[in-house]
Scaffold this motif. Structure first.
Motif, PDB file in Angstrom:
ATOM      1  N   THR A  62     -24.777 -33.399   8.921  1.00 16.66           N
ATOM      2  CA  THR A  62     -24.204 -33.815  10.186  1.00 16.66           C
ATOM      3  C   THR A  62     -22.969 -34.665   9.914  1.00 16.66           C
ATOM      4  N   LYS A  63     -22.326 -35.104  10.975  1.00 13.86           N
ATOM      5  CA  LYS A  63     -21.183 -35.993  10.849  1.00 13.86           C
ATOM      6  C   LYS A  63     -21.287 -37.055  11.918  1.00 13.86           C
ATOM      7  N   LEU A 103     -18.992 -30.109  14.195  1.00 12.95           N
ATOM      8  CA  LEU A 103     -18.439 -29.600  12.945  1.00 12.95           C
ATOM      9  C   LEU A 103     -17.960 -28.161  13.154  1.00 12.95           C
ATOM     10  N   LYS A 104     -17.013 -27.730  12.369  1.00 14.17           N
ATOM     11  CA  LYS A 104     -16.549 -26.355  12.442  1.00 14.17           C
ATOM     12  C   LYS A 104     -17.634 -25.407  11.935  1.00 14.17           C
ATOM     13  N   VAL A 284     -29.073 -31.419  -4.883  1.00 20.15           N
ATOM     14  CA  VAL A 284     -28.324 -30.631  -3.901  1.00 20.15           C
ATOM     15  C   VAL A 284     -27.655 -31.545  -2.880  1.00 20.15           C
ATOM     16  N   LYS A 285     -28.344 -32.590  -2.481  1.00 17.17           N
ATOM     17  CA  LYS A 285     -27.769 -33.558  -1.539  1.00 17.17           C
ATOM     18  C   LYS A 285     -26.487 -34.171  -2.103  1.00 17.17           C
ATOM     19  N   LYS A 286     -26.534 -34.590  -3.361  1.00 21.98           N
ATOM     20  CA  LYS A 286     -25.346 -35.183  -3.988  1.00 21.98           C
ATOM     21  C   LYS A 286     -24.216 -34.165  -4.092  1.00 21.98           C
ATOM     22  N   THR A 287     -24.562 -32.910  -4.388  1.00 19.89           N
ATOM     23  CA  THR A 287     -23.546 -31.866  -4.501  1.00 19.89           C
ATOM     24  C   THR A 287     -22.821 -31.651  -3.176  1.00 19.89           C
ATOM     25  N   ILE A 288     -23.574 -31.576  -2.096  1.00 21.54           N
ATOM     26  CA  ILE A 288     -22.966 -31.355  -0.781  1.00 21.54           C
ATOM     27  C   ILE A 288     -22.102 -32.554  -0.393  1.00 21.54           C
ATOM     28  N   GLN A 289     -22.609 -33.748  -0.617  1.00 23.65           N
ATOM     29  CA  GLN A 289     -21.856 -34.945  -0.251  1.00 23.65           C
ATOM     30  C   GLN A 289     -20.551 -35.068  -1.039  1.00 23.65           C
ATOM     31  N   SER A 290     -20.572 -34.673  -2.306  1.00 19.31           N
ATOM     32  CA  SER A 290     -19.369 -34.798  -3.128  1.00 19.31           C
ATOM     33  C   SER A 290     -18.355 -33.709  -2.833  1.00 19.31           C
ATOM     34  N   ASN A 291     -18.820 -32.508  -2.480  1.00 17.22           N
ATOM     35  CA  ASN A 291     -17.911 -31.381  -2.252  1.00 17.22           C
ATOM     36  C   ASN A 291     -17.440 -31.261  -0.809  1.00 17.22           C
ATOM     37  N   ILE A 292     -18.196 -31.806   0.125  1.00 17.34           N
ATOM     38  CA  ILE A 292     -17.810 -31.729   1.538  1.00 17.34           C
ATOM     39  C   ILE A 292     -17.769 -33.156   2.068  1.00 17.34           C
ATOM     40  N   GLY A 294     -16.993 -36.546   4.315  1.00 15.99           N
ATOM     41  CA  GLY A 294     -17.099 -36.903   5.727  1.00 15.99           C
ATOM     42  C   GLY A 294     -18.394 -36.513   6.384  1.00 15.99           C
ATOM     43  N   THR A 295     -19.291 -35.883   5.647  1.00 16.39           N
ATOM     44  CA  THR A 295     -20.558 -35.452   6.234  1.00 16.39           C
ATOM     45  C   THR A 295     -21.697 -36.361   5.779  1.00 16.39           C
ATOM     46  N   THR A 296     -22.749 -36.336   6.553  1.00 18.45           N
ATOM     47  CA  THR A 296     -23.959 -37.090   6.228  1.00 18.45           C
ATOM     48  C   THR A 296     -25.075 -36.104   5.928  1.00 18.45           C
ATOM     49  N   VAL A 297     -25.647 -36.183   4.748  1.00 20.42           N
ATOM     50  CA  VAL A 297     -26.740 -35.290   4.359  1.00 20.42           C
ATOM     51  C   VAL A 297     -28.039 -36.086   4.400  1.00 20.42           C
ATOM     52  N   THR A 298     -28.973 -35.614   5.177  1.00 21.07           N
ATOM     53  CA  THR A 298     -30.247 -36.306   5.356  1.00 21.07           C
ATOM     54  C   THR A 298     -31.387 -35.414   4.907  1.00 21.07           C
TER      55      THR A 298
END
Length: 483
Positions: A62-63, A103-104, A284-292, A294-298
């Protein structure tokens, strides 16, 4: 010889053996009860998370919604065109996106392409506020009876408005836009169609809807019923019931229809993510947060930390106080069993001294004492398992009700794992999403095996102390004890 002597000695000392066994039984029963209640707490939390998070969902993206600009208002506004001197019915729907910042839709494919992600699905959360009623225009009447004079004369009474008014009903409900091509992940994943049918993959932009059982009952909808949102008519094709707890979404629409209603073309508020390996969720959470950015991964573990209410309180008690208490009681039971065994050995000086005089080596005496203690431990284990199972059955039979509330995971996030199905996410649904769960106390095979292991361990500890003392006795001790 060993078995015969063991049986005879236990028969002679039934009372002492029973005391030792009961002490171990109480400790083991408490361990079983605490472990089974803790397992029940975990199952209850899983039900809460599954109903609000999504079946098969490992995390959501989410954002956080940005703060409104000074002087701007993001609240709902309604404008009506009431005609003068008439009673006119008015109806208006205000559709707003809920949860985090939109989000887009293209971000869903980016998330799905990340390493460790098995699949990703976007969803849009909306809140519809419907206002309908009527205005009645009042009439102006003069309060005085005289005529208004000329420029220099005196005037009549000032006109006053009499009659008129307004009568409006306000109804608010949540809507979730669902990707109908992949319903195994996302808002509808925890729902079971109990009447009608669900969406087909071809209904990506169809004017059809699935409604929750509670909302259908409130509005008296059934499969085939129709309703309107902002002038667009939708046909109910199915009634959905949540697998557990209560549904936090009232209406499910195809994603494109929800985007059209919310003026959010090619937008989503929540991306549901399933990892290829549940053990790699944190990576996977760290990967998404680092590559995308402005988003919040929960993740589900993040969401679990936000569960409050009596369920959380009871879970904390069972985890901290209950487990420490069971450890303390078990240690005390082991110590008491060891002391009682040692005390029993000291009263058998003549017996063990005589056996040594007859040629029994110290190791044989020790083995005899340890054997008796292990049998006492196994008896205590059997009693403890019976008591523990009875306590667990009583908890399950009573099924005490616990409540759970989903709170914010912090970070200014308006949406989260509940953002899709709940329409508001943890931050906005904390007060609304109060789930009532019946507590059970399942007893696993692992718990039973633990109980047996503790019983044997208790017997060995007690036997080790008693056997050590018995092995140090000398045949001369037996002669001195003869009166």
């Amino acid at each position: 010889m060993f078995g015969i002597y063991l049986k005879r000695e236990l028969s002679r000392r039934k009372k002492a053996a029973l005391v030792i066994a009961m002490g171990l039984a109480l400790g083991i029963a408490l361990v079983i009860t605490v472990n089974s209640v803790s397992a029940g707490m975990t199952q209850a939390q899983d039900k809460v998370l599954k109903s609000l998070y999504g079946l098969g969902t490992d995390m959501t993206v989410t954002k956080a919604r940005s703060a409104p600009k000074a002087g701007s208002s993001q609240g709902p506004r309604f404008q009506f065109d009431a005609k003068s001197y008439s009673k006119t019915s008015q109806s208006s729907d205000r559709v707003m996106t809920q949860g985090g910042q939109a989000l887009k839709s293209s971000l869903v494919q980016r998330v799905a392409a990340q390493k460790g992600v098995a699949s990703a699905v976007g969803a849009l959360s909306l809140n519809v506020t419907k206002v309908d009623g009527s205005f009645t225009q009042g009439k102006a009447q003069s309060s005085g009876g005289g005529q208004q004079g000329g420029p220099g004369g005196s005037g009549g009474g000032q006109p006053q408005v009499q009659g008129g008014g307004a009568n409006f009903d306000v109804n608010s409900y949540s809507v979730a836009g669902v990707d109908v091509t992949d319903q195994a992940l996302g808002p509808l994943a925890t729902m079971k169609i109990t009447s009608g049918k669900t969406f087909t993959s071809a209904q990506t932009d169809a004017k059809v809807a699935v409604v929750s059982t509670s909302y259908a009952k409130e509005k008296k909808y059934k499969a085939g019923s129709t309703f309107k949102i902002s002038g667009t008519e939708y046909t109910v094709i199915g009634i959905a019931t949540p697998d557990s707890s209560e549904s936090t979404t009232d209406v499910y629409l195809p994603l494109k229809q929800a985007q059209s209603l919310g003026d959010a073309k090619n937008k989503v508020t929540t991306i549901y993510v399933k990892a290829t390996d549940s053990k790699q969720i944190a990576t996977v959470k760290k990967t998404i947060q680092s590559n995308i950015s402005g988003t919040t991964v929960t993740t589900s573990s993040d969401l679990a930390s936000t569960v409050s209410g009596s369920l959380s309180t009871a879970s904390n008690l069972a985890t901290s106080v209950g487990k420490w208490l069971s450890i303390a009681v078990l240690a005390a039971a082991f110590l008491v069993a060891a002391l009682l065994t040692s005390s029993a050995v000291s009263r058998r000086v003549r017996e063990f001294g005589t056996l040594k005089a007859l040629g029994w080596p110290s190791r044989r005496v020790t083995r005899q004492v340890v054997g008796e203690s292990v049998v006492n431990g196994l008896i205590g284990g059997g009693l403890g398992i019976a008591l523990g199972l009875a306590a667990a059955y009583a908890v399950t039979a009573i099924s005490p009700k616990l409540t759970a509330q989903l709170g914010s995971t912090g970070g200014g996030m308006g949406g989260g794992p509940g953002g899709g199905p709940g329409g508001g996410g943890p931050g906005q649904q904390a007060a609304k999403n109060t789930v009532e769960i019946a507590l059970s106390a399942p007893v696993s095979v692992t718990t039973i095996a633990l109980a047996v292991g503790l019983a044997v361990a208790g017997g060995l500890i007690a036997g080790a102390m008693g056997g050590w003392r018995a092995s140090r006795m000398r045949p001369a001790d037996a002669l001195r004890s003869v009166s």
